[in-house]
Design a protein around this motif. Structure first.
Motif, PDB file in Angstrom:
ATOM      1  N   GLN A 239     -29.746 -21.155  -2.777  1.00  0.00           N
ATOM      2  CA  GLN A 239     -29.074 -21.761  -1.623  1.00  0.00           C
ATOM      3  C   GLN A 239     -29.971 -22.821  -0.975  1.00  0.00           C
ATOM      4  OE1 GLN A 239     -27.543 -18.805   1.057  1.00  0.00           O
ATOM      5  NE2 GLN A 239     -27.683 -20.149   2.854  1.00  0.00           N
ATOM      6  N   ARG A 240     -29.349 -23.911  -0.539  1.00  0.00           N
ATOM      7  CA  ARG A 240     -30.083 -24.962   0.163  1.00  0.00           C
ATOM      8  C   ARG A 240     -29.631 -25.079   1.618  1.00  0.00           C
ATOM      9  NH1 ARG A 240     -30.323 -31.434  -1.419  1.00  0.00           N
ATOM     10  NH2 ARG A 240     -31.596 -32.077   0.371  1.00  0.00           N
ATOM     11  N   ARG A 241     -28.327 -25.036   1.835  1.00  0.00           N
ATOM     12  CA  ARG A 241     -27.806 -25.168   3.191  1.00  0.00           C
ATOM     13  C   ARG A 241     -28.112 -23.909   3.998  1.00  0.00           C
ATOM     14  NH1 ARG A 241     -21.694 -27.128   3.099  1.00  0.00           N
ATOM     15  NH2 ARG A 241     -22.159 -27.200   5.349  1.00  0.00           N
ATOM     16  N   LEU A 252     -35.970 -28.016   0.451  1.00  0.00           N
ATOM     17  CA  LEU A 252     -36.298 -26.621   0.218  1.00  0.00           C
ATOM     18  C   LEU A 252     -35.041 -25.817  -0.129  1.00  0.00           C
ATOM     19  CD1 LEU A 252     -38.825 -25.849   3.101  1.00  0.00           C
ATOM     20  CD2 LEU A 252     -39.319 -26.467   0.720  1.00  0.00           C
ATOM     21  N   TYR A 253     -35.242 -24.813  -0.984  1.00  0.00           N
ATOM     22  CA  TYR A 253     -34.184 -23.910  -1.412  1.00  0.00           C
ATOM     23  C   TYR A 253     -34.644 -22.473  -1.182  1.00  0.00           C
ATOM     24  CZ  TYR A 253     -32.463 -27.996  -4.020  1.00  0.00           C
ATOM     25  OH  TYR A 253     -32.007 -29.239  -4.378  1.00  0.00           O
ATOM     26  N   VAL A 254     -33.702 -21.560  -1.136  1.00  0.00           N
ATOM     27  CA  VAL A 254     -34.062 -20.144  -1.127  1.00  0.00           C
ATOM     28  C   VAL A 254     -34.512 -19.781  -2.540  1.00  0.00           C
ATOM     29  CG1 VAL A 254     -33.254 -17.771  -0.794  1.00  0.00           C
ATOM     30  CG2 VAL A 254     -32.403 -19.598   0.693  1.00  0.00           C
ATOM     31  N   VAL A 255     -35.770 -19.382  -2.676  1.00  0.00           N
ATOM     32  CA  VAL A 255     -36.305 -19.038  -3.999  1.00  0.00           C
ATOM     33  C   VAL A 255     -36.561 -17.543  -4.127  1.00  0.00           C
ATOM     34  CG1 VAL A 255     -37.321 -21.321  -4.291  1.00  0.00           C
ATOM     35  CG2 VAL A 255     -38.714 -19.474  -3.323  1.00  0.00           C
ATOM     36  N   GLY A 256     -36.398 -16.797  -3.045  1.00  0.00           N
ATOM     37  CA  GLY A 256     -36.576 -15.362  -3.095  1.00  0.00           C
ATOM     38  C   GLY A 256     -36.210 -14.726  -1.766  1.00  0.00           C
ATOM     39  N   ILE A 257     -35.943 -13.421  -1.794  1.00  0.00           N
ATOM     40  CA  ILE A 257     -35.637 -12.658  -0.587  1.00  0.00           C
ATOM     41  C   ILE A 257     -36.440 -11.368  -0.622  1.00  0.00           C
ATOM     42  CG2 ILE A 257     -33.848 -11.456   0.732  1.00  0.00           C
ATOM     43  CD1 ILE A 257     -31.827 -13.445  -0.409  1.00  0.00           C
TER      44      ILE A 257
END
Length: 356
Positions: A239-241, A252-257
């Motif tokens: 995800q980016r938004r 930036l993007y979500v690369v992990g949680i």
């Protein structure tokens, strides 16, 4: 019969072929709530549409209350997955439990010779084992193919299932509905998860688990704080938004949680690259040898890959593979070999790949 055009046409085709067809509609969630919105299935107005089609065809029709089972098997799993930082595929769970286990058993109890559904996939005779054992193939129309959601089907279930629409385009299905005089012929397809009105899945999660709407921290891959968020369930890998972080050298993007810490990890697009997925709990559907192609998301293109022990290695890195999604393997671009829920590995260095 969900009340949509696809399952309605399947019922009409079975009746026209001289079969003693019985229509089964599963009520999966609260009818009152679903009746107030279009595009749902298995509740409210859609049950009435299914009943209307059955009356038009002159076939028996039954509505089976599966609301509790659906909540336990699909909705609760959906919510729990987001709480663990995963991105679930509820259609897989629904097919695996409510439809192809419970409905399969119900059809057997009714003495049915086969269970027909409106899925866009093909069941073809197995070249090695003959007509008695079917193989699962992608639909003739790749834009409607649903094989990604059916990888958990067992061989016994597949041998009992039939998919009459697998060789058709959606325009042909609608033309058949019109020719049969079905009231659902022009009914639009649902674009949402059936129990998520308007696509707002976060609202569904928060209604069931309100404690998940807790603020947390957005960090970079080195653990430096970049910002804040309003719940990890609002994010998925790739995800980016929604990150709302400015002033960075690159997007930036979500690369992990990190669910335990309540952190969303942000990084550049290159950090999304996945070189391999671990095959744990692979559901293999029948024999098959040849070059492998893999889907890592329902809308992703097929990607070439190869097996290496418990790992499936991609010829080129794949992006945005979210934990909780599935990897579905095909022999060539048609035959479904099997699938599994995935564990990802980043493509950082060639040495890492060789040790995978």
């Amino acid at each position: 019969m969900s009340g949509g055009v696809d399952s309605s046409v399947v019922a009409a085709l079975a009746h026209a072929a001289g079969c003693e067809a019985v229509g089964i509609t599963l009520q999966l969630y609260d009818q009152g709530a679903a009746a107030r919105r279009p595009g749902a299935c298995c509740a409210g107005a859609d049950i009435r549409d299914a009943r209307s089609v059955a009356e038009r065809l002159g076939i028996a029709h039954y509505v089976v209350d599966m609301e509790s089972r659906f909540r336990e098997s699909v909705i609760d799993n959906f919510v729990d997955s987001y709480a663990r930082g995963l991105t679930p595929v509820p259609c897989v769970e629904c097919n695996k439990t409510v439809k192809f286990t419970d409905l399969h058993a119900l059809a057997r109890d009714l003495g049915a010779e086969a269970l027909l559904t409106g899925h866009y996939v093909q069941r073809l005779p197995c070249a090695e084992r003959g007509d008695a054992h079917g193989e699962l193939h992608r639909a003739a129309d790749p834009t409607k193919d649903q094989s990604y959601f059916l990888w958990a089907t067992t061989q016994a279930q597949l041998d009992y299932l039939r998919f009459p629409l697998g060789g058709l385009a959606k325009t042909e299905t609608r033309a058949l509905a019109q020719a049969f005089g079905l009231v659902v012929a022009a009914k639009p397809d649902s674009q949402d998860i059936c129990f998520v009105p308007g696509g707002d899945y976060a609202a569904v999660v928060e209604r069931i688990r309100p404690e998940l709407a807790s603020p947390g921290t957005i960090v970079d891959e080195q653990g430096r704080v970049l910002g804040r968020h309003n719940g990890i369930h609002r994010f998925t890998v790739g995800q980016r938004r929604g990150l709302d972080i400015g002033g960075q050298a690159e997007p930036l993007y979500v690369v992990g949680i990190d669910a335990a810490a309540g952190n969303v990890i942000a990084g550049p697009r290159r950090s999304l690259a996945v070189a391999a997925v671990r095959l744990e709990g692979l559901n293999r559907l029948g024999p098959g040898d040849g070059p492998l192609m893999v889907k890592v998301r329902s809308m992703a293109p097929l990607a070439p890959a190869r097996l290496d022990g418990d790992w499936l290695l991609f010829d080129t890195p794949q992006y945005g593979v979210a934990p909780g999604q599935a990897a579905v393997a095909y022999v060539g671009d048609r035959l479904v070999l099997g699938g599994t829920m995935v564990e990802t590995r980043r493509a950082t260095a060639e040495a890492e790949l060789s040790n995978a």
